[in-house]
Structure formats: C-alpha cells, structure tokens
Design an enzyme around this catalytic site. Structure first.
Site, PDB file in Angstrom:
ATOM      1  N   TYR A 120      -6.250  65.016 -21.794  1.00  0.00           N
ATOM      2  CA  TYR A 120      -5.647  63.697 -21.993  1.00  0.00           C
ATOM      3  C   TYR A 120      -6.449  62.666 -21.198  1.00  0.00           C
ATOM      4  CZ  TYR A 120      -2.281  59.995 -22.627  1.00  0.00           C
ATOM      5  OH  TYR A 120      -1.690  58.800 -22.992  1.00  0.00           O
ATOM      6  N   GLN A 182       3.701  61.708 -27.087  1.00  0.00           N
ATOM      7  CA  GLN A 182       3.489  62.268 -28.418  1.00  0.00           C
ATOM      8  C   GLN A 182       2.173  63.033 -28.505  1.00  0.00           C
ATOM      9  OE1 GLN A 182       3.877  59.069 -27.653  1.00  0.00           O
ATOM     10  NE2 GLN A 182       2.435  57.726 -28.706  1.00  0.00           N
ATOM     11  N   ASN A 205       0.421  58.239 -17.513  1.00  0.00           N
ATOM     12  CA  ASN A 205       1.556  57.550 -16.910  1.00  0.00           C
ATOM     13  C   ASN A 205       2.742  58.505 -16.756  1.00  0.00           C
ATOM     14  OD1 ASN A 205       2.734  57.798 -19.458  1.00  0.00           O
ATOM     15  ND2 ASN A 205       2.319  55.676 -20.031  1.00  0.00           N
ATOM     16  N   SER A 228      -2.269  57.740  -6.323  1.00  0.00           N
ATOM     17  CA  SER A 228      -3.418  58.024  -5.465  1.00  0.00           C
ATOM     18  C   SER A 228      -3.075  57.801  -4.002  1.00  0.00           C
ATOM     19  CB  SER A 228      -4.592  57.131  -5.860  1.00  0.00           C
ATOM     20  OG  SER A 228      -5.750  57.493  -5.143  1.00  0.00           O
ATOM     21  N   GLN A 250      -8.218  52.700  -2.447  1.00  0.00           N
ATOM     22  CA  GLN A 250      -7.127  53.438  -3.068  1.00  0.00           C
ATOM     23  C   GLN A 250      -5.918  52.548  -3.326  1.00  0.00           C
ATOM     24  OE1 GLN A 250      -7.767  56.712  -4.129  1.00  0.00           O
ATOM     25  NE2 GLN A 250      -9.677  55.714  -3.548  1.00  0.00           N
ATOM     26  N   HIS A 253      -5.555  50.931  -6.730  1.00  0.00           N
ATOM     27  CA  HIS A 253      -5.248  51.769  -7.887  1.00  0.00           C
ATOM     28  C   HIS A 253      -3.895  51.434  -8.484  1.00  0.00           C
ATOM     29  CE1 HIS A 253      -8.109  54.859  -8.907  1.00  0.00           C
ATOM     30  NE2 HIS A 253      -8.333  55.142  -7.644  1.00  0.00           N
ATOM     31  N   GLU A 318      -4.354  63.573  -0.669  1.00  0.00           N
ATOM     32  CA  GLU A 318      -5.299  63.763  -1.769  1.00  0.00           C
ATOM     33  C   GLU A 318      -6.730  63.580  -1.256  1.00  0.00           C
ATOM     34  OE1 GLU A 318      -6.169  61.774  -6.166  1.00  0.00           O
ATOM     35  OE2 GLU A 318      -5.027  60.660  -4.661  1.00  0.00           O
ATOM     36  N   HIS A 319      -6.983  62.458  -0.603  1.00  0.00           N
ATOM     37  CA  HIS A 319      -8.296  62.168  -0.023  1.00  0.00           C
ATOM     38  C   HIS A 319      -8.160  62.039   1.490  1.00  0.00           C
ATOM     39  CE1 HIS A 319      -8.255  60.124  -4.058  1.00  0.00           C
ATOM     40  NE2 HIS A 319      -9.331  60.869  -4.201  1.00  0.00           N
ATOM     41  N   ASP A 352     -15.292  60.000  -6.252  1.00  0.00           N
ATOM     42  CA  ASP A 352     -14.664  59.635  -7.526  1.00  0.00           C
ATOM     43  C   ASP A 352     -15.655  59.655  -8.683  1.00  0.00           C
ATOM     44  OD1 ASP A 352     -12.056  59.328  -6.812  1.00  0.00           O
ATOM     45  OD2 ASP A 352     -12.081  57.144  -6.702  1.00  0.00           O
ATOM     46  N   GLU A 406      12.949 103.771  -8.838  1.00  0.00           N
ATOM     47  CA  GLU A 406      13.397 102.480  -9.368  1.00  0.00           C
ATOM     48  C   GLU A 406      14.313 102.654 -10.579  1.00  0.00           C
ATOM     49  OE1 GLU A 406      10.011 100.014 -10.136  1.00  0.00           O
ATOM     50  OE2 GLU A 406       9.687  99.595  -8.011  1.00  0.00           O
ATOM     51  N   HIS A 411       9.289 105.331 -17.627  1.00  0.00           N
ATOM     52  CA  HIS A 411       8.005 105.165 -16.949  1.00  0.00           C
ATOM     53  C   HIS A 411       7.508 106.524 -16.458  1.00  0.00           C
ATOM     54  CE1 HIS A 411       8.829 100.895 -17.042  1.00  0.00           C
ATOM     55  NE2 HIS A 411       7.729 100.620 -16.347  1.00  0.00           N
TER      56      HIS A 411
END
Length: 436
Positions: A120, A182, A205, A228, A250, A253, A318-319, A352, A406, A411
């Site tokens: 995506y 979708q 999003n 971010s 950042q 963003h 994250e960073h 990045d 068991e 088995h």
C-alpha cells in the site's frame, strides 16, 4: 518547547490513533468489497477520491509516460537510493539449511519467499516515492514472485507520476489505482480485477491501519504503524542547532508526531528549546510542527547519560539519535529502538531516504519487540524432518511415552505401528539399538 523532568516525560501522553469511531465504517467497507468486488471499489473510489475509475490496473504505456515526463534528477536520485537500499537488504537474505546426525537423520529448515505481496502506497495530498522503494525492494530481494502495489488515484483517475517512477525503479510487478480500506480489502480477499495476496505492507491513514488489522489472519501484515517519533540523546557536546533541526524533521510529519530530546545538560536543554522555536517559525509546515511540539514534544532534563539511556529505552522510539561524544560506547547500552543514528553527521533523514536500511520502523514503543521491515518479513520457513530407521527405533518408545502422557493415544499409535512392524522383522533396520 517545554523542558520537563523524567517524571514529567512519563506523563506526557503518547500519540495514538483513535480507532473506535471509524472501526465500524472500515468493517462495512471490507464486507462490501468481499461481496461486490470491483463494483464496491468503484463506488468507494468515487466517494472518497472523487475519481471515476474504469480501468484499475496501470498499464505499461502509463508507466513509460511517467518515466519520460519525470524530472531526470529525480529519476537519478531514486535510482541511486534504490541501489543503496537493495545492497543493504541483500545482506539480509537467508538460505535453507540442513544437518545430518550420525544415525542418518536429516533435520533442517527450508526458507521460501512468499508468492504474492501487496504494497500500500499513500496518495491523497502528497506522494512518497521513498515509501515505494522501502516496501517493494525488500520483497523483491527476498524473491517474492509478484509484488502488487495499490495507491489512491487523483481525481482525474491517474496515479502520481513520482509514485509510478519509484514503482518502476523498485520493480513492482503490477499497480492498481485504488486506495483506502477498500484497497486493503481487495488485496486480502481479491476482486475481479485485483488478485488476493499473502501479505500486505505499507503505511496509510487510520482507515488503512484499521483495515489491515481487520484482515490480519486472512493475510499477514507488517505492522500497525503509528505517528512518527524521534528521541535525540544529547550531551553538552551536541550542537543545539542540529538537535532542533532533527526534532523538527519529525514534528513536521504529523500533528501527532513525537519529538523528544533527552540531555543531562541544562544549558543545552535551554538552547535546544529556544532553537526549536526559532527554526519552527521558518517552516512551510509550521502549523503542523507547532502542534506536534506542543502536544508531544519536550526536552527532558536528566541527571546523567546513564539515566538518559534508561529513559530512551523505556520510550523505545522509532528513531533514536546519539548526539554525544562517544556514540559507539552508548550504542552498546541501547536495548530498544527502531533505528539508531550515531553522531552529528547522521541526521535521521539520511535513513529515511538514502543510507540503505529500511525506514519502515516500529512505532509507539513497539521497538521493544518489533523490528524494521526487512527481507525476513517476506519469507516463510518450513521445518524439515527426515528420521532414519535407526533413530525411530531408538527414540520411538520415548515419543510414545510423551504422547500418552498428554492423552494423545493416536499420536503414540502412529509410532507404535512402525515399531511393531520392525519387531516382527518387516522393516526398520536389522538390529535394535539399546535404549539409552
């Protein structure tokens, strides 16, 4: 920018997507795509993107047109960035492996790439060709047979030129002009035009994130990405201009992005806070950066670097930038971070776009247990077991004992029938080894 204590920082709310309100809408979209396929895609694309799409797949002529019209400097830049990203990810390739025991038993692991992966790529207000490179290249490096990309169309039904250029350079196999929940549903379940895939990766999003979460299990997904975030660990040697610039890289963003500097130096803390305010006033995305800094930004004052590292590990950002005298020394103490940038010449944007490691990183503290997107996420592993007759005869009684313990008598029976046949002289080896 506010200066806070470690305790104050703990109380600073972390950004997170509100999921309850759009959840039902996302599920409705998924259900309709499952039932009506392309018809539902056309309805939602017209509703959300304003585009009346008649042909979902981007054809080769549109790809060639995008390459011809693109700025040559952009093409060169994306091509070189792709080369560096591909080179880094090639080091992550894994091979199948096997070993043979003395009794002839062969054990191992078969590493196989996924067959179809959906990527995506966000559209809407902006195009992010770097996101195309970071998601498609590791999949192709892993050996995925078919990488299928989806991205929202513009109102005229076309796809961002830069997105198509990046897709061509990265090696995407097919591209479809559809976005939102979708598109995720189409990849997960398939429609008349869009094939179903085994895994879906890529940012989006809140609707895209929730759709990925909803279809997990039907397909695999990379992660649910949050806003971010960056943490800069800085001692008194750090340049406040650099620190402020990296925090704002950042903050621009997203209003929900988090930018935090942790330092034991009060002088640096004050200078960074002032510098952030000064630099922010010059940014084209000033309104977004200011909102981020106000809600989720801070300079945290700690007693020493040991406490600074401890605080960073708790945040698991994250960073993480190490703007300190000896960054390699402190790197050894970092336990939780998506990506670590060492020294004043390693600003986060280098990661990045250009350095080579993937910029798809764990957010919202999930670096405690998640890793960056890599070749590993585009392969699956299968255990291989080839037991020798001698080994089965030697170990069979022990296997049966555990199975019966068991309560799984079938088995045990699957082993017993083989041992019985051997003991009747019809198969497994000529001599029974002494049980250990």
């Amino acid at each position: 920018m506010k200066i806070v204590s470690r305790e104050d920082l703990k109380r600073l709310k972390r950004a997170g997507a509100e999921t309850e309100e759009p959840l039902s809408a996302v599920q409705e979209i998924i259900d309709l795509v499952r039932k009506k396929g392309d018809e539902a895609l056309r309805t939602f694309t017209l509703q959300f993107d304003g585009a009346d799409v008649q042909k979902w797949e981007v054809g080769p002529e549109e790809m060639e047109e995008a390459m011809e019209q693109a700025d040559p400097a952009l093409v060169r830049g994306l091509t070189e960035a792709a080369r560096r990203i591909r080179k880094f990810h090639e080091h992550q390739r894994q091979q199948s492996w096997f070993f043979t025991e003395e009794d002839g038993t062969v054990l191992g692991q078969k590493v196989v790439p996924l067959e179809k992966v959906g990527v995506y790529v966000p559209g809407g207000k902006a195009a992010y060709p770097s996101s195309v490179l970071m998601n498609v290249i590791p999949a192709k490096t892993a050996g995925v047979d078919e990488v299928i990309m989806v991205t929202p169309p513009l109102e005229n039904g076309k796809v961002y030129e830069t997105t198509l250029v990046a897709a061509k350079i990265a090696g995407a196999d097919r591209i479809f002009r559809v976005g939102g929940a979708q598109a995720v549903a189409a990849l997960a379940y398939g429609t008349e035009s869009i094939p179903r895939v085994d895994k879906i990766v890529g940012p989006g999003n809140v609707y895209v994130a929730l759709a990925k979460r909803a279809v997990f299990g039907q397909v695999d997904i990379d992660s649910i990405a949050g806003p971010s975030e960056i943490v800069v660990l800085a001692d008194e040697s750090a340049d406040p201009v650099y620190v402020a610039a990296d925090l704002l890289s950042q903050a621009e963003h997203d209003r929900m992005a988090s930018a935090v500097c942790i330092t034991p130096s009060r002088d640096l803390a004050e200078r960074v806070a002032e510098e952030v305010e000064r630099q922010c006033r010059r940014l084209p995305r000033r309104e977004i950066a200011e909102a981020s800094i106000k809600s989720f930004g801070a300079v945290c004052l700690v007693k020493d670097m040991e406490e600074a590292v401890s605080t960073a590990n708790q945040l698991a950002p994250e960073h993480l930038e190490l703007m300190v005298r000896d960054p390699w020394h402190w790197l050894a103490k970092i336990k939780h971070a998506g990506a670590v940038f060492l020294g004043e010449h390693s600003p986060e944007p280098v990661g990045d776009y250009w350095a080579g490691p993937n910029h798809v990183l764990p957010t919202s503290g999930t670096a405690r247990f998640f890793s960056p997107l890599s070749v590993d996420q585009f392969v699956k592993k299968t255990s291989v077991i080839s037991y020798s007759p001698e080994a089965l005869y030697r170990d069979g009684d022990k296997v049966m004992y555990l199975a019966e313990a068991e309560g799984l008598t079938a088995h045990a029976e699957s082993v017993r029938v083989r041992l019985t046949k051997k003991r009747e002289g019809e198969g497994i080896g000529e001599n029974r080894e002494t049980d250990e």
